[in-house]
Enzyme design. Sequence first.
Site, mmCIF file in Angstrom:
data_model
loop_
_atom_site.group_PDB
_atom_site.id
_atom_site.type_symbol
_atom_site.label_atom_id
_atom_site.label_comp_id
_atom_site.label_asym_id
_atom_site.label_seq_id
_atom_site.Cartn_x
_atom_site.Cartn_y
_atom_site.Cartn_z
ATOM 1 N N TRP A 169 1.054 -1.211 -0.031
ATOM 2 C CA TRP A 169 0.066 -0.026 -0.064
ATOM 3 C C TRP A 169 0.697 1.376 -0.115
ATOM 4 O O TRP A 169 1.805 1.379 0.710
ATOM 5 C CB TRP A 169 -0.931 0.002 1.241
ATOM 6 C CG TRP A 169 -1.569 1.356 1.371
ATOM 7 C CD1 TRP A 169 -2.662 1.714 0.809
ATOM 8 C CD2 TRP A 169 -1.288 2.655 2.002
ATOM 9 N NE1 TRP A 169 -3.010 3.091 1.012
ATOM 10 C CE2 TRP A 169 -2.259 3.635 1.865
ATOM 11 C CE3 TRP A 169 -0.260 2.856 3.197
ATOM 12 C CZ2 TRP A 169 -2.097 4.697 2.388
ATOM 13 C CZ3 TRP A 169 -0.068 3.906 3.585
ATOM 14 C CH2 TRP A 169 -0.920 5.085 3.346
ATOM 15 N N GLU B 162 -3.282 -2.896 -2.364
ATOM 16 C CA GLU B 162 -4.236 -2.318 -1.726
ATOM 17 C C GLU B 162 -4.410 -0.892 -2.293
ATOM 18 O O GLU B 162 -3.498 -0.131 -2.293
ATOM 19 C CB GLU B 162 -3.714 -2.364 -0.186
ATOM 20 C CG GLU B 162 -4.766 -1.826 0.667
ATOM 21 C CD GLU B 162 -4.437 -1.602 2.175
ATOM 22 O OE1 GLU B 162 -5.329 -1.036 2.928
ATOM 23 O OE2 GLU B 162 -3.335 -2.117 2.214
ATOM 24 N N LYS C 37 -6.946 2.809 -1.859
ATOM 25 C CA LYS C 37 -7.559 3.701 -0.943
ATOM 26 C C LYS C 37 -8.253 4.673 -1.741
ATOM 27 O O LYS C 37 -7.798 5.429 -2.800
ATOM 28 C CB LYS C 37 -6.312 4.422 -0.092
ATOM 29 C CG LYS C 37 -6.849 4.970 1.069
ATOM 30 C CD LYS C 37 -5.789 5.145 2.274
ATOM 31 C CE LYS C 37 -6.395 5.796 3.541
ATOM 32 N NZ LYS C 37 -5.087 5.905 4.468
ATOM 33 N N ASP D 124 -9.674 -3.236 1.875
ATOM 34 C CA ASP D 124 -9.772 -2.550 3.464
ATOM 35 C C ASP D 124 -11.144 -1.965 3.390
ATOM 36 O O ASP D 124 -11.364 -1.074 2.544
ATOM 37 C CB ASP D 124 -8.548 -1.422 3.475
ATOM 38 C CG ASP D 124 -8.420 -1.005 4.791
ATOM 39 O OD1 ASP D 124 -9.783 -0.433 5.470
ATOM 40 O OD2 ASP D 124 -7.245 -0.818 5.319
ATOM 41 N N HIS E 224 -11.296 1.970 3.176
ATOM 42 C CA HIS E 224 -10.754 2.574 2.122
ATOM 43 C C HIS E 224 -11.803 2.791 1.109
ATOM 44 O O HIS E 224 -11.257 3.118 -0.355
ATOM 45 C CB HIS E 224 -9.530 1.645 1.574
ATOM 46 C CG HIS E 224 -8.511 1.912 2.410
ATOM 47 N ND1 HIS E 224 -7.041 1.134 2.025
ATOM 48 C CD2 HIS E 224 -8.205 2.304 3.736
ATOM 49 C CE1 HIS E 224 -6.185 1.518 2.945
ATOM 50 N NE2 HIS E 224 -6.953 2.230 3.933
ATOM 51 N N HIS F 138 -8.489 -6.335 4.901
ATOM 52 C CA HIS F 138 -8.212 -5.608 5.979
ATOM 53 C C HIS F 138 -9.446 -4.888 6.468
ATOM 54 O O HIS F 138 -9.959 -4.050 5.813
ATOM 55 C CB HIS F 138 -7.447 -4.581 5.651
ATOM 56 C CG HIS F 138 -5.972 -4.934 5.306
ATOM 57 N ND1 HIS F 138 -4.685 -3.875 5.185
ATOM 58 C CD2 HIS F 138 -5.286 -5.974 5.491
ATOM 59 C CE1 HIS F 138 -3.718 -4.563 4.946
ATOM 60 N NE2 HIS F 138 -3.776 -6.061 5.248
ATOM 61 N N ASP G 139 -11.756 7.313 6.943
ATOM 62 C CA ASP G 139 -10.851 6.270 6.971
ATOM 63 C C ASP G 139 -10.250 6.326 8.290
ATOM 64 O O ASP G 139 -9.026 6.474 8.322
ATOM 65 C CB ASP G 139 -9.919 5.921 5.947
ATOM 66 C CG ASP G 139 -8.980 4.703 6.294
ATOM 67 O OD1 ASP G 139 -9.467 3.642 6.969
ATOM 68 O OD2 ASP G 139 -7.768 4.725 5.885
ATOM 69 N N ASP H 261 -9.949 4.261 10.833
ATOM 70 C CA ASP H 261 -9.518 3.338 11.636
ATOM 71 C C ASP H 261 -9.959 2.776 13.251
ATOM 72 O O ASP H 261 -9.117 2.163 13.818
ATOM 73 C CB ASP H 261 -7.934 2.892 11.410
ATOM 74 C CG ASP H 261 -7.268 2.833 9.944
ATOM 75 O OD1 ASP H 261 -7.595 1.889 9.275
ATOM 76 O OD2 ASP H 261 -7.145 3.847 9.476
ATOM 77 N N ASP I 180 -6.877 -4.120 10.444
ATOM 78 C CA ASP I 180 -6.168 -2.989 10.298
ATOM 79 C C ASP I 180 -7.015 -1.964 11.125
ATOM 80 O O ASP I 180 -7.802 -1.092 10.256
ATOM 81 C CB ASP I 180 -6.244 -2.580 8.535
ATOM 82 C CG ASP I 180 -5.310 -1.561 8.444
ATOM 83 O OD1 ASP I 180 -4.624 -1.100 9.317
ATOM 84 O OD2 ASP I 180 -5.285 -0.831 7.225
#
Length: 418
Positions: free
Chosen positions: A187, A226, A228, A259, A262, A286, A294, A296, A326
Amino acid sequence: MSKENMVLQAFEIAKERYAALGVDVNAALNHLQQLSISLHCWQTDDVVGFETLGNQGGSGIQATGNYPGRARNMQEVKADIEEVITHIAGKHRFNLHAIYGDFGGKTVDRDQILPEHFTGWMEWAKEKGLKIDFNSSSFGHPKSGDLTLANPDKSIRDFWIEHTKRCRAISDAIGKYQDDPCIMNLWIHDGSKDLTVNRYKYRQILEKSLDEIFAAEYKHMKDCIESKLFGIALESYTVGSHDFYLGYGAKRQKIVTLDTGHFHLTESVADKISSLLLFTPEIMLHVSRPVRWDSDHVVTLNEDTIELAREIVRADALNRVHVGLDFFDASINRIGAYVVGVRATQKAFLQAFLEPLAALRRYEDNGQYFERLALLEEAKSLPWAAVWDYFCLKNEVEVGADFIPAVQKYERDVTSKR
């Protein structure tokens, strides 16, 4: 009646309820037992790592919060993970970023890292019954800037190409050591804060960089790419978008990483599963929880996570989908965040394994859409929690909220003294 007996009694009742709908609870438990989740090392220390390069943070990465007890070195990360795995059932994996090498206090730039910097991790993981996954690290470095692998400056681009090549070689060494492929995720944060007129140019450069990186063939690792939606301070343009990596993954037969943080908040990541499985060899997940962006957050048992698990099970794709976490929440107890996130992910998959899929498919094949909808709704209130409690009991981990005092004790005894 003891708590153990209550759990066992509730489980037997749940088995009967599910059996009436054609669901084999023991088969579901076996699937859950085999589910291996990759735990992300960066929750322990807020994505700091162990370099002596003066990690700048940033470059699309931001951990928020300042809860006390952050791991400060490799020994503390290991201790934290060892504590986490005492509260979760099953055998799992451990996901490392390149910045977490054992550099012995020396300055080792990222284009110089070697497998030997991760030997200690390999030995520790083997001792603890874990398998290791790996990530290249393009953020938080003096040469990160806004562009790395997509940088028109050849000297900077070549630096990051070399770094990523070395990450693949390290991943192969890890996979060989553990006799199980190491999943290596790529990523990069590359993008632009404001408008650009060179979208095509940067993506051309990134494609060429990836082709150079992936030129070497390895037997003991698997490559993931990956995407985003945007990076922090790079909001207007992302070179490695989902469309870019989906096209590259299909063309080059690479694993595409999804993800859950993302994408746009109104997008269904679960809906992407069946499409990717048709055109790419495997999928890396993820699992995260975005809140407005994002951010997380710690994974919870919400509809998005449940639907993600259901789509994997419905596609009979457990052997083609790798599941990792993640998130990096520095606002709460980091150990507790791990335990909550892993257990929530497992609960989502358990619900998917317990879905009365055969009956639902019969209804759908017969055009009985009322019946399909009705059963989908009724399945939500079936006693899956009783099966979950039994799963924990059988694996000798805490049932229900009993893990909370144990995490509090670790904080009193260990993390509060850091």
